[in-house]
Design a protein around this motif. Structure first.
Motif, short mmCIF file in Angstrom:
data_model
loop_
_atom_site.label_atom_id
_atom_site.label_comp_id
_atom_site.label_asym_id
_atom_site.label_seq_id
_atom_site.Cartn_x
_atom_site.Cartn_y
_atom_site.Cartn_z
N LEU A 107 0.84 -1.22 0.00
CA LEU A 107 0.00 0.00 0.00
C LEU A 107 0.87 1.26 0.00
CD1 LEU A 107 -2.98 -0.52 2.51
CD2 LEU A 107 -3.07 -0.28 0.03
N ILE A 108 1.86 1.30 0.90
CA ILE A 108 2.70 2.51 0.99
C ILE A 108 3.46 2.73 -0.32
CG2 ILE A 108 4.66 3.58 2.22
CD1 ILE A 108 2.13 3.48 3.90
N ALA A 109 3.94 1.63 -0.92
CA ALA A 109 4.67 1.76 -2.19
C ALA A 109 3.74 2.30 -3.27
CB ALA A 109 5.26 0.41 -2.61
N SER A 110 2.48 1.81 -3.31
CA SER A 110 1.57 2.31 -4.35
C SER A 110 1.14 3.75 -4.06
CB SER A 110 0.36 1.39 -4.56
OG SER A 110 -0.16 1.01 -3.34
N PHE A 111 1.02 4.13 -2.78
CA PHE A 111 0.73 5.54 -2.48
C PHE A 111 1.85 6.41 -3.03
CE2 PHE A 111 -1.61 4.44 1.78
CZ PHE A 111 -2.66 3.91 1.05
N GLU A 112 3.07 5.94 -2.84
CA GLU A 112 4.21 6.73 -3.32
C GLU A 112 4.20 6.84 -4.84
OE1 GLU A 112 8.06 5.94 -1.81
OE2 GLU A 112 7.52 6.76 0.15
N PHE A 113 3.88 5.72 -5.50
CA PHE A 113 3.81 5.74 -6.96
C PHE A 113 2.80 6.80 -7.41
CE2 PHE A 113 1.38 4.45 -10.69
CZ PHE A 113 2.37 4.50 -11.66
N PHE A 114 1.61 6.78 -6.78
CA PHE A 114 0.58 7.73 -7.20
C PHE A 114 0.95 9.17 -6.82
CE2 PHE A 114 -2.11 4.05 -7.90
CZ PHE A 114 -2.63 4.41 -9.14
N ALA A 115 1.66 9.33 -5.69
CA ALA A 115 2.08 10.69 -5.31
C ALA A 115 2.97 11.28 -6.40
CB ALA A 115 2.81 10.64 -3.98
N VAL A 116 3.92 10.47 -6.89
CA VAL A 116 4.81 10.96 -7.95
C VAL A 116 4.03 11.20 -9.24
CG1 VAL A 116 6.80 10.35 -9.40
CG2 VAL A 116 6.85 9.83 -6.96
N ALA A 117 3.12 10.25 -9.58
CA ALA A 117 2.33 10.40 -10.81
C ALA A 117 1.45 11.65 -10.74
CB ALA A 117 1.48 9.15 -11.02
N VAL A 118 0.87 11.91 -9.56
CA VAL A 118 0.00 13.10 -9.42
C VAL A 118 0.83 14.37 -9.58
CG1 VAL A 118 -1.37 14.43 -7.74
CG2 VAL A 118 -1.79 11.99 -8.02
N ILE A 119 2.04 14.38 -9.01
CA ILE A 119 2.89 15.58 -9.16
C ILE A 119 3.17 15.83 -10.64
CG2 ILE A 119 5.21 16.53 -8.74
CD1 ILE A 119 5.15 15.18 -5.99
N ILE A 120 3.52 14.75 -11.37
CA ILE A 120 3.82 14.93 -12.81
C ILE A 120 2.56 15.42 -13.54
CG2 ILE A 120 4.46 13.71 -14.94
CD1 ILE A 120 6.19 11.86 -13.11
N ALA A 121 1.40 14.77 -13.26
CA ALA A 121 0.17 15.15 -13.95
C ALA A 121 -0.19 16.62 -13.67
CB ALA A 121 -0.98 14.24 -13.51
N CYS A 122 -0.03 17.04 -12.41
CA CYS A 122 -0.38 18.43 -12.07
C CYS A 122 0.56 19.42 -12.77
CB CYS A 122 -0.33 18.65 -10.55
SG CYS A 122 -1.67 17.83 -9.71
N ILE A 123 1.84 19.05 -12.87
CA ILE A 123 2.77 19.96 -13.58
C ILE A 123 2.35 20.07 -15.04
CG2 ILE A 123 5.17 20.23 -14.36
CD1 ILE A 123 6.03 19.00 -11.64
N VAL A 124 1.99 18.93 -15.66
CA VAL A 124 1.56 18.98 -17.07
C VAL A 124 0.29 19.84 -17.19
CG1 VAL A 124 0.79 17.61 -19.05
CG2 VAL A 124 2.59 16.73 -17.57
N PHE A 125 -0.65 19.66 -16.26
CA PHE A 125 -1.88 20.47 -16.29
C PHE A 125 -1.54 21.96 -16.18
CE2 PHE A 125 -4.80 16.84 -14.76
CZ PHE A 125 -5.36 16.69 -16.02
N LEU A 126 -0.61 22.29 -15.29
CA LEU A 126 -0.24 23.71 -15.13
C LEU A 126 0.37 24.26 -16.42
CD1 LEU A 126 1.30 23.80 -11.53
CD2 LEU A 126 -0.66 25.11 -12.32
N ILE A 127 1.19 23.42 -17.08
CA ILE A 127 1.81 23.87 -18.33
C ILE A 127 0.73 24.07 -19.40
CG2 ILE A 127 3.35 23.14 -20.23
CD1 ILE A 127 5.07 21.74 -18.05
N ARG A 128 -0.22 23.11 -19.49
CA ARG A 128 -1.29 23.23 -20.50
C ARG A 128 -2.10 24.50 -20.28
NH1 ARG A 128 -5.38 19.45 -20.19
NH2 ARG A 128 -5.80 19.27 -22.37
N ARG A 129 -2.40 24.78 -19.02
CA ARG A 129 -3.25 25.93 -18.73
C ARG A 129 -2.53 27.26 -18.92
NH1 ARG A 129 -8.06 25.87 -16.21
NH2 ARG A 129 -8.85 23.77 -15.96
N ASN A 130 -1.26 27.31 -18.49
CA ASN A 130 -0.61 28.61 -18.40
C ASN A 130 0.43 28.89 -19.47
OD1 ASN A 130 -1.84 29.54 -15.78
ND2 ASN A 130 -1.00 27.57 -15.18
N ILE A 131 0.99 27.83 -20.06
CA ILE A 131 2.03 28.08 -21.07
C ILE A 131 1.51 27.74 -22.46
CG2 ILE A 131 4.38 27.50 -21.82
CD1 ILE A 131 5.06 27.03 -18.86
#
Ligand code: SF4
Ligand code: SF4
Length: 435
Positions: A107-131
Motif C-alpha cells: 500500500l505505501i509503495a503504491s501511495f508513493e507511486f501515485f504521489a509521484v504520478a500526481v505531481i507529474i500530472a499536475c505539472i503537465v496540467f499547469l503547463i497546459r493551462r498557463n504556457i
C-alpha cells in the motif's frame, strides 16, 4: 498528549466546517423546484458507475483523460492513507496499520507511486493551462477567479504530495536509525530518492522534518476539504449524485409544459367546459424560468457539478461561429446566481433582491443563440445538461415577455398562416418541384 488534543480539535472543527458548507449548498439547490425522478434505479446506478466512478467520458480526449485519471486515483488513494493519519493523530500511535505486514508495504509503495504520478500530472496540467494556452481555458468567462481556482488546486496537490513523500523519506531514515516510536514498516521506493537531502541530519532533526511534513500534509488535506465547496473542484463529490440524476430520455427530447398540455387537452376535448373552475386554488406557475428559483433542483445540482472544463463550449457551434453563447458560462452563471440569492435569503429572509438570472447574468442574445443541437450535453464528462436551462430561459422570454428575434416572429407567423416557415401560400409551396 497535547498534539493529540490539538489534532482532534482541528480535525473535528474542519469536519464541522465542511458539513456547514454542505448544508448551505443543499439549501441553495433547494431554492429550485422539486422534481420527480422516475424509478430506473439500476439504470441510474450503472450510469453513475460508468461516468463518475469509471471516468467513462473523459477519454474522448485521451491525454487529458489519462492525466485526470491519475489525479483522480491519487485523490482516492490519499483518502485511504488519511484513515491511518487520522487514527495516528487521535490515538498518538505511529503507522497504526502496519500490522498488515507485506500488504502494508504494498500500500505505501503504491501511495508513493501515485504521489509521484500526481505531481507529474499536475505539472503537465499547469503547463497546459498557463504556457500552452489551450483555447478553452481562455474564453471570456474564464475571468480571474476561475483561472486562479484551477491553478490553486493544482499547486495545492503538488504541495500535498511533496509533503507526503518528504514525510516518508524522513520516516524511513528514522526507521533505519532505530528511533523510538518509529516502527519498522512500509516500502519507500520513491521517497528514498530524497534521502540525500537529509544526509547529516541527526534523529532530532529528522523527527522535526517528519512531524512538520505530517502536520503540513494533514492540515493541507483538511484545508483542501473545506476549499472544495467554494471551488469548481466540488465536482469530485457532486459528479456522483449528478450522474445518478442524468437525463435518461433521448438528449433532444424536450419536456412539455404541464399548464400548456392541460390547455391543449381541454381544447381538444369536446366535452370540456371551458368556464369550469380549476380543480385547485393553486396559483398558475411561471412559464419557463426567469431566475434560479424557476429552475428545478437537478438543473441547480448540474451547476454545482460543473468542472468549468469548457469541453461544452469548445464544441458549441454557436460559440465556434463567434456568437456570444458559451454553455460553460451558462452553468457558471447559474451557480453564481444561486450562491448570491442563497446568501441574500439567509441574511434577509424571503425579501426580493431585485435581480434575476435573465439579464443580470445571462443576456437575451446568449439565450437565442442556442441551436439546441445538444453537442454540449453530449460531450460533458459529468452529464450536465445546459440545454434544458437555456430552453427554460427562452420559454420565459417567449411566453411571458413575448420577446423573440424578428426573424423568428416572421417564421412563426408563416407557420401559423401557411403551414410552413416560408412566405408562400400553402398552394404554392411545392412549385419549386416543377422548376
Ligand atoms: S445545444 Fe446550444 S449551447 Fe449546446 S452546443 Fe448546441 S448550440 Fe451550443
Ligand atoms: S457543463 Fe460539462 S462540459 Fe461544460 S464546462 Fe461544465 S463540466 Fe465541462
Amino acid at each position: 498528549m497535547i498534539s493529540q488534543i490539538i489534532f482532534t480539535v482541528i480535525f473535528t472543527g474542519s469536519i464541522l466546517w465542511f458539513f456547514s458548507s454542505l448544508k448551505k449548498i443543499r439549501d441553495n439547490i433547494f431554492l429550485g423546484k422539486k422534481v420527480t425522478v422516475k424509478g430506473e434505479v439500476k439504470e441510474r446506478l450503472k450510469i453513475m458507475a460508468r461516468v463518475a466512478l469509471g471516468q467513462g467520458k473523459m477519454f474522448t480526449r485521451p491525454v487529458a483523460g489519462l492525466l485526470h485519471l491519475i489525479v483522480y486515483l491519487g485523490f482516492l488513494i490519499v483518502n485511504i492513507e488519511m484513515l491511518e493519519i487520522v487514527i495516528d493523530g487521535v490515538a498518538g500511535t505511529h503507522r497504526v496499520l502496519s500490522f498488515m505486514g507485506g500488504f502494508y508495504d504494498f500500500l505505501i509503495a503504491s501511495f508513493e507511486f501515485f504521489a509521484v504520478a500526481v505531481i507529474i500530472a499536475c505539472i503537465v496540467f499547469l503547463i497546459r493551462r498557463n504556457i500552452l494556452k489551450i483555447k478553452r481555458f481562455h474564453n471570456p468567462e474564464m475571468t480571474k477567479w476561475p483561472k486562479t481556482d484551477a491553478n490553486l488546486i493544482l499547486i495545492f496537490e503538488i504541495l500535498l504530495m511533496t509533503a507526503f513523500l518528504t514525510m516518508n523519506a524522513a520516516d524511513s531514515l528514522l526507521q533505519q536509525l532505530n528511533a523510538d516510536h518509529y516502527v519498522k514498516a512500509g516500502a519507500f521506493p520513491f521517497s528514498s530518492f530524497l534521502h540525500p537531502l537529509f544526509s547529516g541530519f541527526d534523529i532530532q532533526q529528522l523527527i522535526i522534518v517528519e512531524r512538520s511534513a505530517w502536520w503540513f500534509h494533514i492540515i493541507g488535506v483538511l484545508l483542501f476539504l473545506n476549499y472544495l465547496p467554494i471551488s469548481k473542484h466540488f465536482h469530485i463529490i457532486m459528479a456522483f449524485p449528478n450522474t445518478y440524476f442524468s437525463k435518461l430520455e433521448p438528449k433532444t427530447a424536450l419536456d412539455n409544459l404541464e399548464a400548456v398540455t392541460r390547455e391543449v387537452k381541454l381544447m381538444l376535448d369536446p366535452n370540456a367546459n371551458p368556464y369550469e373552475a380549476p380543480a385547485s386554488n393553486e396559483q398558475p406557475g411561471r412559464f419557463g424560468a426567469k431566475d434560479v428559483t424557476d429552475l428545478n433542483r437537478i438543473q441547480l445540482l448540474n451547476a454545482y457539478t460543473c468542472t468549468e472544463c469548457g469541453r461544452c463550449t469548445s464544441v458549441c457551434p454557436a460559440n465556434i461561429t463567434g456568437k456570444k453563447l458559451s454553455p460553460r458560462k451558462i452553468m457558471m452563471d447559474v451557480r453564481d446566481r444561486m450562491e448570491e440569492l442563497g446568501k441574500h435569503k439567509r441574511q434577509h429572509g424571503n425579501v426580493d433582491d431585485g435581480k434575476a438570472l435573465i439579464r443580470d447574468y445571462i443576456s437575451e442574445e446568449e439565450i437565442f443563440a442556442c441551436t439546441t443541437c445538444n453537442a454540449c450535453s453530449e460531450i460533458c464528462p459529468v452529464n450536465i445538461d445546459p440545454v434544458s436551462i437555456i430552453i427554460d430561459l427562452r420559454r420565459y422570454l417567449v411566453m411571458e415577455e413575448s420577446k423573440l428575434p424578428q426573424e423568428w416572429t416572421t417564421m412563426l407567423t408563416n407557420i401559423e398562416n401557411n403551414g410552413a416557415p416560408w412566405q408562400f401560400s400553402m398552394n404554392d409551396r411545392l412549385n419549386w418541384v416543377n422548376e
